[in-house]
Structures are given as structure tokens and as C-alpha cells.
Scaffold this active site. Structure first.
Site, short mmCIF file in Angstrom:
data_model
loop_
_atom_site.label_atom_id
_atom_site.label_comp_id
_atom_site.label_asym_id
_atom_site.label_seq_id
_atom_site.Cartn_x
_atom_site.Cartn_y
_atom_site.Cartn_z
N LYS A 158 0.84 -1.19 0.00
CA LYS A 158 0.00 0.00 0.00
C LYS A 158 0.88 1.26 0.00
O LYS A 158 1.85 1.34 0.76
CB LYS A 158 -0.90 -0.02 1.24
CG LYS A 158 -1.90 1.11 1.36
CD LYS A 158 -2.76 0.92 2.60
CE LYS A 158 -3.81 2.00 2.75
NZ LYS A 158 -4.66 1.80 3.96
N SER A 217 -9.27 2.28 2.60
CA SER A 217 -8.26 2.99 1.85
C SER A 217 -7.27 2.06 1.17
O SER A 217 -6.47 2.51 0.33
CB SER A 217 -7.51 3.94 2.79
OG SER A 217 -6.85 3.22 3.83
N SER A 234 -10.29 -0.37 6.57
CA SER A 234 -9.52 -0.14 5.35
C SER A 234 -8.79 -1.37 4.82
O SER A 234 -8.29 -1.35 3.70
CB SER A 234 -8.50 0.98 5.56
OG SER A 234 -9.15 2.23 5.66
#
Length: 531
Positions: free
Chosen positions: A132, A207, A231
């Protein structure tokens, strides 16, 4: 009475603000989407190397049945094939990854200690991994969707990235996020919008949506996400993969932007995101680093000796929408199969406090730390590395198409203006009551099943219409519990279904064991290109 009115006024203010913003922004954003991409499907997986768990790939590489270069190249080819459609990987390091894979193959060729030594010392040797973008990876951007940070390049690795590299994993690149990791859709004005591999018209979530998307598309086999309100779990659900929100404090948060402040470290959890359940526990062993001793991952879990509970919805009285009948039906079928296979009884439970899940999360996210220091204002984070932004000014600029920030980020900044000066005592009491009930219920051998979201992956920008649907995941951050998100087949529309598996504090091994059972029983990940 006054506090209740204040709370309701705050909720109404946030709700109306986002609705008004959406009327203008949704039309603008709709025309920004790529019509050609939205009308196409992903190609099916053709290379059999892409259909093996990371642990099997590592074993084959150690035994020289396949080279690391072959594996890394197979994933590079897949990313190049699917990424133009899903916009999940925002910056690659393919050349460096192939060089590192070459070095791995040379190391294995020269190793004198045998396979067992390599497995113990370098359990992921030669296996590619996606990261990420909010985590620092040396030589990679770490902007988290902020245009003002577009020139920022990490000079070192986040702690968990360093641990994975030390275990032999090879990062292929970094993946898309929501702006500042604080929204249920991975969309920002720096990298654009990420798409769901099962339906390009739908969101992969946020996210960690880029991670979920590239994993679901078979462009990665293992990845890394972070979770402070869902997330990891929402993207895992929307993209049909496994995701584990660890017990807080186990996996280091050092090297992630934005940094934690206030009491956020009590709620944020970093963890593995994987296509195959067998990879979750080995990943967690590595990512936990020196905190591994806090867990009991070597403990053998007998599923027949666990106590099981199911929560079909939150009572239907919260700000979130009620759970769809299709998701409820799938959870019911899962419960029936569990009872049949294991000879256990799954008890249905409900907690009236859950109707305040959104308010509990918002209240606790804004609390100061033990030294009285409040969380860093979102307006300051939006302005990094410069001065704080002015939310109402950014709203005007957004309406004119001139703001560098997304409507979701602007809406969150505006909502901060309505935060009460002191936490409502009623909400604090609801959280305390819920914590006591859930901790007592789960103990060390309890498992709770709960929907991860009230509906399957929504269409792009629709989360703006239903901003509080994240409460089904967010409440477990505040409760500090480990949760594993597991896929449970596909909906009538061909979209992933799934369930949250919640365990007691520090009982991560329990939820991971249940995940392996659910994968064997319901098939786990499905190739979106073959549906």
C-alpha cells in the site's frame, strides 16, 4: 437532552453537507471515468504460477522447481495486463524486482545449508509482494494521494516492509489509496480512481483499495494494508480476497503516512491481505516482528471446541443502511454449514449499543492521547507539507473544479468543524457497555460472525451517498479486536460476498484458523476474468 440534540445536529450537518457536495461532484466525477475501461472485463488468468499461494511459490523457488525470476516476471506480466483497467499499482519497481529475483536465484544455487535452512531464515524468499502506497518503500512515492506530496520519495522502508524484505519478499510496487487513507473509496487527484476487478464500474473500496484490487485481479498474491475503520476488510470484501486486521499494537505502524496521533494507535492495525488463507498466518508471523511473542500463533486451534456466535446486522437503527438480504442469506448458509460440518451450535446475538457504532467511532477517533494532545487536525494533513487548508475555501474551489482535494476529504475536513468540544458522556457509556459485553462473550475461545458491509461493492462515488456504511467494520477497531475478512462466493451479479470473523483480544490464531476452514468450504478467491 441538550447533548442528544447536539449529537443529532452534528450528524445532520455531516449528512447534508455530503449530500449537497454530491449533487455537483458526482456528475463531474462520472464524466472523468474512462468509458473504454468501464465497459471491458479483465482477461482470465492463464499462467498457472499465478494460481499458487505464496507459501507454495516459496517452496518451489527453494527447491529450484521454478526460479524467482520466472515468478516475478509472471506477476509483472499480469500487472501490465490488468493495471490499465483497474489503476491499482501507481508506481512499479519492476526492473529492481527482476534484479533482486536474479540475486535470489543465485543465492539458492550457492546455498549449502539446504531447503530447511532457507525456509527458516527466509520464508518468503523470491516471492513478489505488493505494498500500500501509504507505507514507505525505499525509492517509491509515499504521497497517500496528496498532490502536494507528489515529489516525495521514501529514502527508507517502513518497519513492516523491512521485515518482509528481510524474509526474502520482493516488492513489485505501491498501490492506490484514498486521499490520506480516510475514505471508503480509493480515489485521489494524484493517481486517479482505482477500479474493482469484478466490475470496473464499481469501487474496490478504501483505503487499501489498490491492494484489494491488484490482489483480486491476480496481479499479486500477497500484500500489505492498514485499517483504522475497515480499510483492510472492506477492500478484502469488495475484491473477494482475505484480509486480516490484527490485534492493535502487534504490527508496527512506523513509516506510514499519515502518522498516527491522538489515540489512533489504539485503533489502527496493519496486516496481511492475501488471495489464499494459508498465506495469512505466515505473513503475520513476519510482520509482527518482535511483537510475535504477544500472540499464540503456534497454538493448534480445534474448531469443534470453539464457541460460535452470529450477528446478522446492527439492529437497523444506526446511521448505516441495513444489511442486504443477499448478504444475510449467505451468512445464514455459512452458519448452517458450520453447524453441520463441525457439530457445533452457532448462537445469534445482538447488541443494542451497535446502533451508535458510527458515533462511537467518531468520538473515540477525536479523543486526545494520555498527555492530553488531540489528534492532528485533518486540515493540517491535507496541507502537508505546507499550511493547513481552509475547508470552505476548498469546497468553493471544488465546485469550480479547481481544488487539489477530493470531495470526500473536503467533506471530512468540514465535518471536523462540527465536532463537539467534549466527548458526549452517553456515547462513552455505550462504548464501555459494548466493550464489556463483547469481551465477555468472546473470551479466548469465542468467534463472532458479522457482515463487513451492508451491500456488495457499490458503484463509483456511491459511498458519498451512504457515508456511514463503514460502521460495520469500524466498531471493531474501537473495540481493539482481531478480525479476518473472508470471501464466501459470489452474488447473483457476480460480485464477492463475505463475512467478518471476529475473535477475542490477542486471539488472532483463532480467526485465522476459521479463515482456512471457510476457504476450503466455500472456495475462497475466484478469478474475476473467468466469471
Amino acid at each position: 437532552m441538550a447533548l442528544n440534540l447536539l449529537r443529532k445536529s452534528q450528524e445532520l450537518f455531516i449528512f447534508l453537507t455530503i449530500r449537497i457536495l454530491l449533487l455537483v461532484f458526482r456528475l463531474i466525477s462520472h464524466f472523468k471515468a474512462s468509458p473504454s475501461a468501464a465497459s471491458r472485463r479483465l482477461p482470465p488468468v492463464r499462467d498457472p504460477l499465478l494460481l499458487l499461494p505464496a507459501t507454495q511459490l516459496a517452496r518451489k523457488i527453494r527447491r529450484r522447481e521454478v526460479s524467482s525470476v520466472e515468478v516475478v516476471q509472471a506477476y509483472i506480466d499480469r500487472i501490465q495486463e490488468v493495471n490499465p483497467l483497474i489503476n491499482a499499482v501507481v508506481k512499479d519497481r519492476f526492473a529492481a524486482a527482476l534484479q533482486e529475483a536474479t540475486q535470489v536465484d543465485k543465492l539458492i544455487e550457492e546455498e549449502k545449508g539446504g531447503e530447511d535452512v532457507l525456509e527458516d531464515r527466509l520464508p518468503l524468499l523470491g516471492v513478489p509482494v505488493s505494498i500500500k502506497e501509504s507505507f514507505a518503500v525505499q525509492g517509491m512515492p509515499n504521497a497517500t494521494g496528496l498532490i502536494s506530496r507528489r515529489e516525495f520519495v521514501s529514502t527508507s522502508d517502513a518497519v513492516l516492509v523491512a521485515l518482509l524484505k528481510r524474509a526474502g519478499a520482493i516488492p513489485l510496487g505501491v498501490t492506490n489509496t484514498s486521499e490520506l487513507c480516510m475514505w471508503a473509496e480509493s480515489n485521489n487527484h494524484l493517481y486517479g480512481i482505482a477500479r474493482n476487478p469484478y466490475d470496473l464500474n464499481r469501487t474496490p473500496g478504501g483505503s487499501s483499495g489498490g491492494e484489494g484490487s491488484i490482489l483480486g485481479a491476480a496481479g499479486a498474491v500477497i500484500g500489505v494494508g492498514s485499517d483504522i475503520g475497515g480499510s483492510i476488510r472492506m477492500p478484502a470484501f469488495f475484491n473477494g480476497i482475505f484480509g486480516h486486521k490484527t490485534t492493535p499494537g502487534i504490527v508496527s505502524n512506523d513509516g506510514q503516512f499519515p502518522p498516527s496521533s491522538g489515540r489512533h494507535l489504539e485503533y489502527v492495525s496493519n496486516g496481511p491481505m492475501c488471495r489464499y488463507a494459508d498465506d495469512l498466518l505466515p505473513m503475520l508471523r513476519i510482520m509482527a516482528g518482535p511483537n510475535l511473542k504477544m500472540l499464540s500463533l503456534d497454538m493448534k486451534v480445534d474448531l469443534k471446541k470453539l464457541r460460535f456466535f452470529t450477528l446478522p446486522d446492527d439492529g437497523g437503527r444506526s446511521l448505516a443502511f441495513p444489511v442486504s438480504s443477499e448478504i444475510k442469506d449467505m451468512q445464514r448458509k455459512m452458519v448452517e454449514r458450520l453447524e453441520s460440518d463441525l457439530g457445533v451450535r452457532v448462537e445469534e446475538v445482538n447488541f443494542p449499543e451497535l446502533q451508535y457504532s458510527t458515533q462511537i467511532w467518531m468520538t473515540y477517533m477525536s479523543l486526545p492521547d494520555d498527555d492530553g494532545k488531540p489528534p492532528q487536525p485533518f486540515t493540517e494533513l491535507m496541507g502537508e507539507p505546507g499550511p493547513p487548508v481552509k475547508p470552505l475555501w476548498e469546497l468553493l474551489k471544488r465546485l469550480l473544479g479547481m481544488s487539489d482535494h477530493t470531495v470526500a476529504a473536503i467533506g471530512l475536513a468540514i465535518s471536523e468543524m462540527a465536532n463537539p468540544a467534549a466527548p458526549p458522556p452517553f456515547i462513552l457509556q455505550q462504548k464501555k457497555s459494548l466493550q464489556e459485553k463483547v469481551d465477555k462473550l468472546l473470551g479466548t475461545d469465542g468467534v463472532l460472525f458479522c457482515p463487513p458491509h451492508p451491500r456488495v461493492a457499490p458503484r463509483h462515488h456511491e459511498p458519498l451517498l451512504r457515508p456511514y456504511d463503514f460502521s460495520y467494520t469500524a466498531i471493531f477497531n474501537i473495540l481493539g479486536l482481531p478480525v479476518t475478512q473472508c470471501p464466501l462466493g459470489l452474488s447473483k451479479e457476480g460480485l464477492p460476498l463475505g463475512v467478518q470473523v471476529i475473535g477475542g483480544k490477542l486471539q488472532d490464531q483463532v480467526t485465522l484458523a476459521v479463515a482456512i476452514y471457510l476457504e476450503k468450504t466455500f472456495g475462497g478467491w475466484r478469478d474475476p476474468g473467468s466469471i
